[in-house]
Write an enzyme that holds these catalytic residues in place. Structure first.
Site, mmCIF file in Angstrom:
data_model
loop_
_atom_site.group_PDB
_atom_site.id
_atom_site.type_symbol
_atom_site.label_atom_id
_atom_site.label_comp_id
_atom_site.label_asym_id
_atom_site.label_seq_id
_atom_site.Cartn_x
_atom_site.Cartn_y
_atom_site.Cartn_z
ATOM 1 N N ASP A 1 0.742 -1.302 -0.050
ATOM 2 C CA ASP A 1 -0.065 0.091 -0.003
ATOM 3 C C ASP A 1 0.865 1.318 -0.003
ATOM 4 O OD1 ASP A 1 0.943 -0.373 2.564
ATOM 5 O OD2 ASP A 1 -1.163 -0.926 3.287
ATOM 6 N N ASP B 1 -7.560 -2.746 14.177
ATOM 7 C CA ASP B 1 -8.738 -2.767 13.616
ATOM 8 C C ASP B 1 -8.994 -4.053 12.877
ATOM 9 O OD1 ASP B 1 -7.681 -2.029 11.413
ATOM 10 O OD2 ASP B 1 -8.997 -0.457 11.159
ATOM 11 N N HIS C 1 -7.223 -4.826 10.178
ATOM 12 C CA HIS C 1 -6.992 -4.625 8.829
ATOM 13 C C HIS C 1 -5.733 -5.527 8.392
ATOM 14 C CE1 HIS C 1 -4.515 -0.632 9.343
ATOM 15 N NE2 HIS C 1 -3.748 -1.623 9.411
ATOM 16 N N GLU D 1 -9.825 -1.695 5.241
ATOM 17 C CA GLU D 1 -10.310 -1.572 6.610
ATOM 18 C C GLU D 1 -11.597 -2.307 6.839
ATOM 19 O OE1 GLU D 1 -8.324 -0.135 8.387
ATOM 20 O OE2 GLU D 1 -7.702 1.999 7.832
HETATM 21 P P1 PGA Z 1 2.185 -1.783 12.895
HETATM 22 O O1 PGA Z 1 1.058 -1.738 11.721
HETATM 23 O O2 PGA Z 1 3.102 -2.767 12.524
HETATM 24 O O3 PGA Z 1 2.619 -0.232 12.805
HETATM 25 O O4 PGA Z 1 1.686 -1.815 14.151
HETATM 26 C C1 PGA Z 1 0.654 -2.889 11.382
HETATM 27 C C2 PGA Z 1 -0.812 -2.468 10.151
HETATM 28 O O5 PGA Z 1 -1.154 -1.220 10.296
HETATM 29 O O6 PGA Z 1 -0.671 -3.376 9.274
#
Ligand code: PGA
Length: 260
Positions: free
Chosen positions: A67, A136, A138, A143
Site C-alpha cells: 500500500d 482494527d 486490517h 479496513e
Molecule cells: P504496525 O502496523 O506494524 O505499525 O503495528 C501494522 C498494520 O497496520 O498493518
C-alpha cells in the site's frame, strides 16, 4: 493456519527473516510481497544482516508492497516508498527496477491500480507475502467492511488507523485520508502468507482473526481461507488465544518430527 508463538519481538523478527531467507534460497527469483509499519522493522534489520554478513542475495528478487498513501510523492518522508528504501532496499542488493510500490501520486488512480494488479500477475504472482495486522484487524489498508474479494484500489482510511499511524507524523491532521491498497482478494492469491504481530496491544485482534468467525469487519479473518499461512506471534500478542496449548503442542511436535 500454522501458529508459531515465540518469546518476544526480537524472536518474531528473526524467525520471519529466516522464513523469507529460506524461500529466497530455494527460489533466487522470488516474488516477495512486503509490508510497512513498525512490526516489520526488525525483520528488515535481520534481512539486512543476512545480506551483509551471510551474503543473502536479493539480486533476482521482485518486490511488491501492499500500500501507499494517496497524494504522496515517492520522496515524501512519510511515504511508504521512502520507508522501504530507508529501512530495507538501500541496504540490500535488490535491483531497483524490480521494486514495486504503489505510486500515491499517480494521475489516473483507478487505471494505475488495475495496472498494479496486472504487474503482479505478469511477475508470476507473489510467492510469499509478509503482513502485519492493524489494531482494527486490517491487512494492508483493507479496513473493516472491505470486501473479502476486493482488489487493488483506492480506499478511505479508518479513523482508528489514522489515529494509530499519527505516530509517524507530526500531527494527526497530516495523516492522509486515502490510500492505494492491494485488496483482500489480491493478498489471498499469494502462494504463501507470513503474518507477524507483537505486543499486548495486538492480543485482542490476533485472537479474533485466528479463532473468530470470518467477517469483513476484521479483514485478516479472510486468511483462514488461505491454505498456506504462517502466523508468528510473540507471547504478548498470543496471550488472548484460547487454543494456545494446542499451538504450543503442535509446534513442539513439528520440531520433533520435522526439525521446525
Ligand atoms: P504496525 O502496523 O506494524 O505499525 O503495528 C501494522 C498494520 O497496520 O498493518
Amino acid at each position: 493456519m500454522e501458529i508459531v508463538i515465540v518469546a518476544d519481538y526480537e524472536k518474531v523478527s528473526m524467525l520471519a527473516a529466516q522464513i523469507i531467507s529460506e524461500e529466497l534460497k530455494k527460489r533466487p527469483n522470488l516474488v516477495l510481497g512486503l509490508a510497512t509499519g513498525e512490526t516489520p522493522l526488525g525483520t528488515y534489520r535481520e534481512l539486512t544482516r543476512l545480506h551483509r554478513e551471510e551474503g543473502l542475495d536479493f539480486s533476482g528478487v521482485t518486490t511488491f508492497n501492499l500500500d501507499e498513501y494517496v497524494g504522496f510523492s515517492l520522496d515524501h518522508p512519510s511515504s511508504y516508498n521512502y520507508f522501504m528504501w530507508d529501512t530495507l532496499f538501500n541496504h540490500i542488493n535488490v535491483n531497483p527496477s524490480r521494486v514495486n510500490i504503489p505510486k500515491g501520486d499517480a494521475s489516473h488512480l483507478d487505471t494505475y491500480c488495475s495496472q498494479y494488479e496486472e504487474k503482479i500477475k505478469q511477475s508470476g504472482g507473489i510467492d510469499i507475502q509478509l503482513l502485519g495486522i492493524g489494531s482494527d484487524g486490517h491487512i494492508a489498508f483493507n479496513e473493516p467492511g472491505s470486501s473479502l474479494a476486493s482488489r487493488t484500489r483506492v480506499t478511505a482510511l479508518d479513523r482508528q488507523t489514522i489515529a494509530d499511524n499519527s505516530r509517524f507524523f507530526s500531527k494527526e491532521e497530516d495523516v492522509p485520508r486515502f490510500a492505494i491498497t492491494m485488496g483482500v482478494g489480491t493478498i489471498l492469491e499469494a502462494k504463501r502468507i507470513l503474518l507477524i504481530a507483537s505486543g499486548k496491544k495486538k492480543a485482542g485482534v490476533c485472537a479474533q482473526f485466528i479463532e473468530g468467525p470470518i467477517t469483513s469487519q476484521i479483514t485478516a479473518t479472510a486468511l483462514q481461507l488461505h491454505p498456506a499461512v504462517t502466523v508468528v506471534l510473540d507471547v504478548e500478542a498470543s496471550s488472548k488465544l484460547k487454543r494456545q496449548d494446542f499451538y504450543r503442542w503442535a509446534m513442539k511436535a513439528r520440531e520433533e518430527q520435522f526439525g521446525r
